[in-house]
Enzyme design. Structure first.
Site, PDB file in Angstrom:
ATOM      1  N   CYS A  86     111.664 113.599 -31.251  1.00  0.00           N
ATOM      2  CA  CYS A  86     111.358 114.862 -30.287  1.00  0.00           C
ATOM      3  C   CYS A  86     111.342 114.816 -28.814  1.00  0.00           C
ATOM      4  CB  CYS A  86     110.288 115.798 -31.114  1.00  0.00           C
ATOM      5  SG  CYS A  86     108.616 114.564 -30.920  1.00  0.00           S
ATOM      6  N   LYS A 131     101.922 118.211 -46.326  1.00  0.00           N
ATOM      7  CA  LYS A 131     103.054 118.145 -47.055  1.00  0.00           C
ATOM      8  C   LYS A 131     103.935 117.494 -46.208  1.00  0.00           C
ATOM      9  CE  LYS A 131     106.831 120.529 -46.708  1.00  0.00           C
ATOM     10  NZ  LYS A 131     108.373 120.145 -46.649  1.00  0.00           N
ATOM     11  N   GLU A 141     103.849 120.888 -32.625  1.00  0.00           N
ATOM     12  CA  GLU A 141     104.569 119.960 -31.953  1.00  0.00           C
ATOM     13  C   GLU A 141     105.986 120.013 -32.391  1.00  0.00           C
ATOM     14  OE1 GLU A 141     106.915 117.101 -31.048  1.00  0.00           O
ATOM     15  OE2 GLU A 141     105.542 115.622 -32.207  1.00  0.00           O
ATOM     16  N   GLU A 182     118.598 120.934 -28.460  1.00  0.00           N
ATOM     17  CA  GLU A 182     117.981 119.708 -29.081  1.00  0.00           C
ATOM     18  C   GLU A 182     119.309 119.304 -30.023  1.00  0.00           C
ATOM     19  OE1 GLU A 182     114.062 117.718 -30.352  1.00  0.00           O
ATOM     20  OE2 GLU A 182     114.633 119.633 -31.492  1.00  0.00           O
TER      21      GLU A 182
END
Length: 478
Positions: free
Chosen positions: A292, A184, A258, A389
């Site tokens: 990331c 997906k 992750e 973040e």
């Protein structure tokens, strides 16, 4: 005063890629409409133009995709590893042959500069399929027992920041180890995954081995929760990762996550300043900071703070922001209006909390989603911009005096994905690396990736490893 060069426009032609007005779901080797006929639009972040209409998969479609993968599993897993490897080699070759088309498509759908998709993403995508093609007939020698077995059907959910590269990270090891896949892609960047479906057909991949279902978070949730999925792999936000962990808890599904990061880029007083500045820029402004493992926290030794900042500001003044299809562009568009709003809000919070904001003179285009490269000084560890973040081109600058203080500040985060060390002393690099709680520690470089090297994090950055020999384990019954 040294005068810089003026760059004439150097646009890549978008005419080389043919984008269909609509796309269906790729299930059992064929494209089909969603069972309920629902669709959504994908837009170009740089211009806000609608690129195509894409099917929105529902639970019935996910059922069909998983069933197709289950049917294909018996014959695919029974193939000798060398035969599976041949298919992966073919996929890699087709990707190379069509890399120019794919680079343009990825830039249009994602907003990142063409020189990144052309020179980083696409070569890495092909390299991952080549690498895992080589492992397909050597699994008995990978260190996971003499006859490791595949798990079955892998449900894989990938993000929008590296659409095709994350696909390669997920699909290549899964196929090499004998699993079948339902993938997906992110709803804002589905086009390269749908292009990859055609790559699979051109490579002669048996029907049902790879299935691609497009849609929003509801599609991903249905895939993760499906009872006939044996393995879940997810790359994305920590919040969604926690939801997935709760969904999978208590089942027999194998899981790798992750997730987010708040990487520290540590510059010592003996570091080569010009080289370090290039690493800082690459660490936080590559892909507009939508990475990331971005080096979003810069820790500079106090004695060289001013020198490093002066050099960094000069360098930022040379970055070119604009049309992502222009080969001279360094900073492209933010992926979506939603992500731009998040970056903007966090930057405003940084100012409100007393940090000093600076950006180079930068004219933003009138349409699309844009954010100027930004750095904050006067940042403490209590500032929101040093903790959360941001996932954008925003750098927080902190200082330290001793190596122990640098380690303490670098590790003072709920994340643990990446870190960088800049120094001429090899002993210091090794000593620091052993103390930093990060899955990847770069020395005198940043954001360097290789299919032979494992990648992953600790703490809220997730668990499990992708890439290298270690990346095989997640898809084997060991």
């Amino acid at each position: 005063m040294i005068m810089g060069f003026d760059y004439a426009p150097a646009p890549e032609s978008r005419a080389i890629v043919d984008i269909a007005p609509s796309y269906g779901l790729f299930i059992d080797g064929e494209f089909r409409e969603a069972a309920d006929g629902k669709v959504f639009k994908t837009v170009a972040p740089a211009t806000e133009e609608v690129l195509s209409e894409v099917a929105q998969a529902g639970e019935e479609d996910v059922d069909a995709a998983v069933a197709a993968a289950r049917r294909a599993f018996a014959s695919w897993s029974a193939l000798p590893g060398a035969e599976r490897g041949k298919y992966l080699f073919r996929i890699a070759r087709v990707l190379q042959e069509r890399s120019r088309e794919l680079a343009v498509l990825e830039t249009l759908d994602n907003g990142k500069p063409i020189k990144e998709t052309r020179d980083v993403d696409l070569p890495q995508v092909a390299a991952h399929f080549f690498y895992y093609a080589g492992w397909a007939d050597k699994l008995a020698h990978a260190g996971y027992g003499p006859s490791p077995r595949p798990l079955g059907v892998a449900g894989q959910v990938i993000p929008w920041n590296f659409p095709l590269l994350m696909l390669a990270w997920k699909i290549a090891p899964a196929l090499a180890t004998g699993n079948t896949v339902v993938l997906k892609p992110a709803e804002t960047t589905p086009l390269s995954a749908l292009f990859f479906a055609d790559v699979c057909r051109r490579a002669g991949l048996p029907k049902g081995v790879v299935n691609i279902v497009t849609g929003d978070g509801r599609t991903g949730a249905a895939l993760v929760a499906h009872p006939d999925v044996n393995k879940v792999a997810f790359t994305g936000s920590t919040g969604v990762g926690k939801q997935i962990a709760r969904t999978v808890a208590g089942t027999s599904k194998k899981l790798t996550l992750e997730l987010g990061g708040k990487g520290a880029n540590i510059v010592f007083d003996d570091a080569p300043v010009d080289q370090a500045v290039e690493g800082i820029v690459n660490g936080i402004f590559f892909n507009q900071g939508q990475v990331c493992c971005a080096g979003s926290r810069l820790l500079v030794q106090e004695s060289v703070r001013d020198e490093v900042l002066d050099a960094l500001k000069r360098r930022l003044g040379t970055l070119r922001l604009g049309d992502p299809l222009d080969k001279n562009t360094d900073i492209g568009a933010i992926n979506s209006a939603e992500q731009l709003a998040r970056i903007t809000a966090l930057a405003e919070t940084g100012e409100a909390e007393g940090a000093e904001r600076w950006s180079p003179a930068c004219e933003l285009p009138s349409s699309g989603y844009w954010f100027a490269p930004t750095l904050f000084t006067g940042v403490s560890q209590a500032h929101t911009i040093a903790r959360d973040e941001i996932f954008g081109p925003v750098l927080s600058v902190l200082t330290f005096r001793t190596p122990d203080e640098a380690v303490a500040k670098a590790n003072n985060t709920p994340y643990g994905l990446s870190a960088g060390i800049w120094t001429e002393k090899g002993s210091r690099i090794l000593a620091m690396a052993s103390k930093l709680r990060a899955g990847v520690v770069w020395a005198n470089t940043f954001n360097k990736f290789d299919p032979t090297s494992p990648f992953g994090g600790y703490k809220e950055s997730g668990f499990g490893r992708e890439g290298g020999r270690h990346g095989l384990e997640a898809y084997l019954d060991v």
